[in-house]
Design an enzyme around this catalytic site. Structure first.
Site, PDB file in Angstrom:
ATOM      1  N   ASP A  70     -17.088  20.330 -10.553  1.00  0.00           N
ATOM      2  CA  ASP A  70     -16.158  21.450 -10.459  1.00  0.00           C
ATOM      3  C   ASP A  70     -16.143  21.770  -8.973  1.00  0.00           C
ATOM      4  OD1 ASP A  70     -15.018  24.004 -10.180  1.00  0.00           O
ATOM      5  OD2 ASP A  70     -15.384  24.398 -12.289  1.00  0.00           O
ATOM      6  N   HIS A  71     -15.041  21.397  -8.303  1.00  0.00           N
ATOM      7  CA  HIS A  71     -15.100  21.455  -6.835  1.00  0.00           C
ATOM      8  C   HIS A  71     -15.254  22.886  -6.317  1.00  0.00           C
ATOM      9  CE1 HIS A  71     -10.731  21.983  -7.348  1.00  0.00           C
ATOM     10  NE2 HIS A  71     -10.792  22.642  -6.220  1.00  0.00           N
TER      11      HIS A  71
ATOM     12  N   HIS B  87     -13.147  26.683 -13.423  1.00  0.00           N
ATOM     13  CA  HIS B  87     -13.375  27.298 -12.104  1.00  0.00           C
ATOM     14  C   HIS B  87     -13.748  28.789 -12.183  1.00  0.00           C
ATOM     15  CE1 HIS B  87     -11.804  23.579 -10.752  1.00  0.00           C
ATOM     16  NE2 HIS B  87     -10.531  23.862 -10.888  1.00  0.00           N
TER      17      HIS B  87
END
Ligand code: NAD
Length: 484
Positions: A177-178, A240
């Site tokens: 999950d950047h 996110h």
């Protein structure tokens, strides 16, 4: 202050989907920037593996073009790109067939760290995992990196987890999950757990509410088909925003260790109350002068998919009972920002009288643009007679505070890929976390479907549907402005 860049051990990294959009925009330019920073040892190897027919020379040209287009970083010297390209190889591979696998196996050196980045659709994850073992490329120390979307509901996420677990242990699986790779997100943990100042106040006794807003100015673009089946809830909230919520709300882990951190995040997700329908507003951007609107973009004139969602969330535990979390995300909004605002309660009694006004502290954590934090403190308005109060920001812009000597901050993907090579899973989602997040999300989406709910239309360039303002206004609160 000069920061140190610590080189990682030499490694072989295979990027399945190496010719795809994500590889060209993020993964390959990111690896190049880390190479320029001196973090990647020269005897490492990066192998693109995808269905398209290319030889290594053609793939190097694709990589060079991607680096030119998507940013090579400031620190690169002339000639570094050619040097980096020498580390690049390519094999044409069919994830579902036998093409290319023996050749790939002959190139991966098993005596080094090896990592396999699945930058392909999730429908191929199981095939890749199985073939990595069948062709004897992976061992107990190999790592696999998987991209979102990790499932579209609890059942599909469980099936994906099961297909990976057949071949890899959980300690080998890196679910990206950047958002977790962003510097400010990690700083959130540093600020909370590295200072005495905040943690004693970090609870419902002192915090009135918390807002998390992730606003985009773009629409669905070329992803209309995918997005219409997904929507903001699946595309942004389940992953996110949920991760940001966990880091804000979790108890202090005993140590900064992957499972200690992820155990605490999991407890937050499990403590979330189901969301009442009147605590959620869904929106869809309509047509505007310069834009055909969501339904045209996704090619369905009757689409009920949301491009915006705002919700009020309650966490049922001792720390947070009574402090709501308001989450909001959407496309085609008026500015591109991601911000968390921690709104502290008013002082219990004002000694300065009514004319000084009511003031409270706010901690704003900006993820983009201009990563940083601002703490509003109340002071006397300078030069005024009497005691008039004003809120001023104590600004902690990281770039300014750390000065010019700090090494270029790696972007989220760079940081996360290097963590894979280091074998550090702290900033990656564990399988049970992902499943718990879907278990909370599923009933919300099923409720919309069962009720046949149609999202509220909102204008491009706005703050979203007016119902979202009304929802928070019912609690006597307002959204913080979406602005750059
Ligand atoms: P893409 O369609 O641009 O690229 C897909 C890649 O997979 C290509 O290299 C293609 O050759 C390869 N491929 C497809 N079928 C194959 C097969 N049978 N065997 C071998 N290779 C095959 O997709 P993308 O945008 O790069 O996305 C890749 C993954 O990352 C997807 O799961 C996507 O959801 C996810 N993701 C993408 C982005 C993004 O910004 N593009 C962001 C987050 C997550």
């Amino acid at each position: 202050m000069v920061s140190r860049v610590i080189p990682v051990e030499p490694f072989d990294l295979v990027i399945f989907g190496g010719t795809g959009d994500l590889a060209r925009r993020k993964i390959l330019p990111g690896l190049f920037r880390r190479y320029c920073a001196g973090q990647i040892p020269a005897d490492s190897q990066i192998i693109g593996a995808a269905r398209s027919e290319h030889d290594a020379t053609e793939f190097r040209a694709i990589v060079a073009e991607a680096i030119r287009e998507f940013g090579g970083g400031k620190a690169c010297e002339d000639g570094t790109l050619d040097e980096f390209l020498q580390r690049i190889d390519y094999v044409t591979v069919d994830a579902r067939g036998d093409t290319g696998w023996s050749e790939l196996a002959s190139k991966v050196r098993k005596d080094l760290i090896n990592a396999f980045y699945f930058s392909v659709g999730p429908g191929l994850f199981g095939d890749l995992a199985e073939r990595l073992h069948r062709y004897d490329m992976a061992d107990d120390d190999s790592r696999i990196v998987v991209e979102k979307p990790f499932g579209r509901d609890l059942a599909t996420a469980k099936a994906l987890n099961a297909s990976l677990a057949k071949h890899f242990d959980e300690t080998q699986i890196y679910r990206i999950d950047h958002y977790l790779g962003k510097e400010t997100v990690q700083n959130l943990m540093a600020v909370r757990f590295g200072n005495m100042l905040f943690e004693p106040l970090w609870n419902s006794q002192y915090i009135d509410h918390i807002q998390i807003s992730v606003a985009e100015t773009v629409g669905v673009g070329g992803r209309g088909g995918y997005y219409d089946k997904s929507g903001a809830m699946r595309d942004m909230v389940q992953n996110h925003l949920m991760q940001l919520l966990c880091l804000i709300a979790m108890e202090p882990p005993a140590k900064f260790d992957p499972d200690a951190v992820r155990d605490e995040k999991l407890k937050v997700i499990r403590a979330l109350d189901p969301v009442e329908p009147h605590h959620i507003v869904r929106g869809q951007y309509g047509p505007s002068a310069d834009d055909d609107g969501f339904r045209t973009h996704v090619g369905d004139p009757a689409s009920k998919t949301e491009s915006f969602v705002a919700m009020k969330i309650a966490i049922s535990n001792w720390r947070w009972a009574g402090t709501p979390f308001y989450l909001r995300t959407g496309k085609k909004l008026k500015a591109r920002t991601s911000e968390i605002t921690v709104v502290f309660k008013d002082a219990p009694h004002s000694i300065f009288g009514a004319e000084a006004g009511r003031h409270n502290n706010e901690l704003r954590i900006r993820l983009q643009p201009n990563e940083g934090m601002t703490l509003d403190v109340t002071i006397k308005e300078p030069g005024q007679g009497g005691m008039r109060l004003v809120d001023v920001p104590l600004d902690m812009s990281f770039a300014e505070a750390l000065g010019p000597n700090v090494a270029e901050v790696p972007d989220a993907y760079e940081r996360l890929i290097m963590d894979v090579i280091r074998g550090n899973q702290t900033l990656f989602m564990r399988g049970d976390e992902v499943e718990a997040a879907w278990a909370w999300t599923d009933p919300i989406i099923e409720g919309w479907q069962a009720r046949g709910e149609v999202p509220k239309t909102y204008d491009s360039g706005s703050d979203g549907p007016t119902d979202a303002m009304a929802m928070i206004a019912r609690d006597g609160r307002i959204w913080r402005e979406i602005k750059l």
